[in-house]
Write a protein that holds these residues in place. Sequence first.
Motif, mmCIF file in Angstrom:
data_model
loop_
_atom_site.group_PDB
_atom_site.id
_atom_site.type_symbol
_atom_site.label_atom_id
_atom_site.label_comp_id
_atom_site.label_asym_id
_atom_site.label_seq_id
_atom_site.Cartn_x
_atom_site.Cartn_y
_atom_site.Cartn_z
ATOM 1 N N PHE A 1 22.095 -25.611 -11.942
ATOM 2 C CA PHE A 1 22.884 -25.519 -13.163
ATOM 3 C C PHE A 1 23.429 -24.112 -13.434
ATOM 4 C CE2 PHE A 1 19.465 -28.739 -14.371
ATOM 5 C CZ PHE A 1 20.167 -29.784 -13.801
ATOM 6 N N GLY A 2 22.846 -23.071 -12.828
ATOM 7 C CA GLY A 2 23.303 -21.717 -13.069
ATOM 8 C C GLY A 2 22.721 -21.124 -14.342
ATOM 9 N N HIS A 3 23.183 -19.930 -14.708
ATOM 10 C CA HIS A 3 22.676 -19.276 -15.918
ATOM 11 C C HIS A 3 23.773 -18.424 -16.547
ATOM 12 C CE1 HIS A 3 21.688 -16.200 -12.723
ATOM 13 N NE2 HIS A 3 22.331 -15.438 -13.592
ATOM 14 N N GLU A 4 23.573 -18.146 -17.833
ATOM 15 C CA GLU A 4 24.474 -17.267 -18.562
ATOM 16 C C GLU A 4 24.002 -15.819 -18.433
ATOM 17 O OE1 GLU A 4 27.201 -18.076 -19.872
ATOM 18 O OE2 GLU A 4 27.134 -20.243 -20.250
ATOM 19 N N LYS A 5 24.919 -14.896 -18.635
ATOM 20 C CA LYS A 5 24.574 -13.488 -18.627
ATOM 21 C C LYS A 5 23.539 -13.196 -19.712
ATOM 22 C CE LYS A 5 26.664 -8.885 -19.123
ATOM 23 N NZ LYS A 5 27.932 -8.148 -19.356
ATOM 24 N N HIS B 1 26.263 -16.927 -13.769
ATOM 25 C CA HIS B 1 26.130 -17.489 -12.411
ATOM 26 C C HIS B 1 26.350 -18.995 -12.464
ATOM 27 C CE1 HIS B 1 24.482 -18.635 -8.538
ATOM 28 N NE2 HIS B 1 23.555 -19.375 -9.140
ATOM 29 N N LYS B 2 27.310 -19.475 -11.675
ATOM 30 C CA LYS B 2 27.536 -20.914 -11.573
ATOM 31 C C LYS B 2 26.525 -21.537 -10.619
ATOM 32 C CE LYS B 2 32.513 -21.265 -12.457
ATOM 33 N NZ LYS B 2 33.807 -21.762 -11.892
ATOM 34 N N GLY B 3 25.967 -22.674 -11.006
ATOM 35 C CA GLY B 3 25.057 -23.396 -10.129
ATOM 36 C C GLY B 3 25.794 -24.229 -9.101
ATOM 37 N N ARG B 4 25.025 -24.873 -8.209
ATOM 38 C CA ARG B 4 25.639 -25.661 -7.127
ATOM 39 C C ARG B 4 26.489 -26.805 -7.678
ATOM 40 N NH1 ARG B 4 22.660 -25.232 -2.322
ATOM 41 N NH2 ARG B 4 21.836 -23.100 -2.162
#
Length: 458
Positions: free
Chosen positions: A213-217, A227-230
Amino acid sequence: MMEKRPLVWLSAEQSGSPKQDTVLPEWQLMPLTIRGDLNPGELAGYNAWVGVFDLGNISGEQLALASSWLEALPVEQWIAILEPDQTDNPEVCRLINRYCGDYHTLPIQPERLRVALGHLWGMAELQARIFHSQPLSYRDFALEGDSPAITQTRELLSRFANTEEPVLLYGESGTGKEAAATFIHNHSSRKRKPLVVVNCAALPVSLTQNELFGHEKGAFTHALCTHKGRIETADGGTLLLAGVDELKPEQQSAILRFLQEGQIERIGGVDPIKVNVRLIATSTSPLEQLVASGQFRSDVFYRLGSLFVLLPPLRERKEDIPILATRILNAAPASVVPKRLSDIATICLAEHPWPGNLRELQNRLRQAMLLGQTALIEPHDMGFGQIPANSHSSGQELSLDAFRSQADRRAISVSLALAQNNISAAARLLNISRVSLYRLMEKHHVIHRTPAPPSKRD
């Protein structure tokens, strides 16, 4: 003088665009008009790395046909040319987003267009070099062959490629499940978008949400940027969950909302993000059994799709082995002396049970190419410890002539078996003529059993 680069110019005008010759004199233009009678075979000759999609004066009917033409043409990169007010048309925007790497509004700026085309040409050329420099993997030829098993599999994959439904691919290790997933993606309307692979077996439980899923700054320490997840990276394309049967229960729970709603939330985020992906999953174990044993969530299983394909193991498509072996041997590096299989080596390949499937076949042949001392590959070069036990009669003195006779008889018998007693097909497997095969059969007293004719119904 530098040879002109080929450029497909797809437009709505019968004679092509009048802008072509004056704007792009250094390109070899191949004009095409969108029309209703699309013939994919006719378009095979319009093979170019780049093309111009000219939307000027395009009708509503031609706009509806455009997707089919863009799909059928063997062009790697497209640039769209359109009137400024056409950017307000949602259908035009959808076509450009899906198929084009760039777009220009009229009036054309010749220098800018030439630079853009040159850039896309260079990128396509770079991709081609990367593709041709990669070592051959069994995934590159996993679906090749003429056996009924692999032919039916290819037909099923082609049908599923034309849908948007999730697909579940079953198969033993080394049968080419990722090759099948790539086949579906490359034959779908999403082929110009990314195919993102998630190796479920190598996905740590603690990092599952961040990877997918990624994460926010600022979401956590050292989260210095968004960061964008898969899953988000695959937006518009295909997401492959490779080895989905390896997911732990908590990982299955983490992806359930995405499977249900097509939404994700980055770590530290507050708003859900809608993603549009085609889902393909692969599994070595039957998921129904894992559901029954409580190792796999039934709600996750049912959302992985009702379309499934069982990839055939190599032992069920042994008639493809000569084709696959030739493909591997022909792809040897230039530094390796060309090699071919001896008759007894061919027999060993046909009789081996292949527990490792295509991966094992490639590994054994690569070993033979590197370690073999002669241009002829023998069984021991491939790691087979001995000649099959029934290659000769017990107690018989094995002279060189006797060994050759035994090898010829076995090669003929195996070829006839693989060809279901079809003489022509068996001769092709042995790379000899039908007359030569008949002579060898007579010499070695091999009996030909004519296939029984199909029964007639009253």
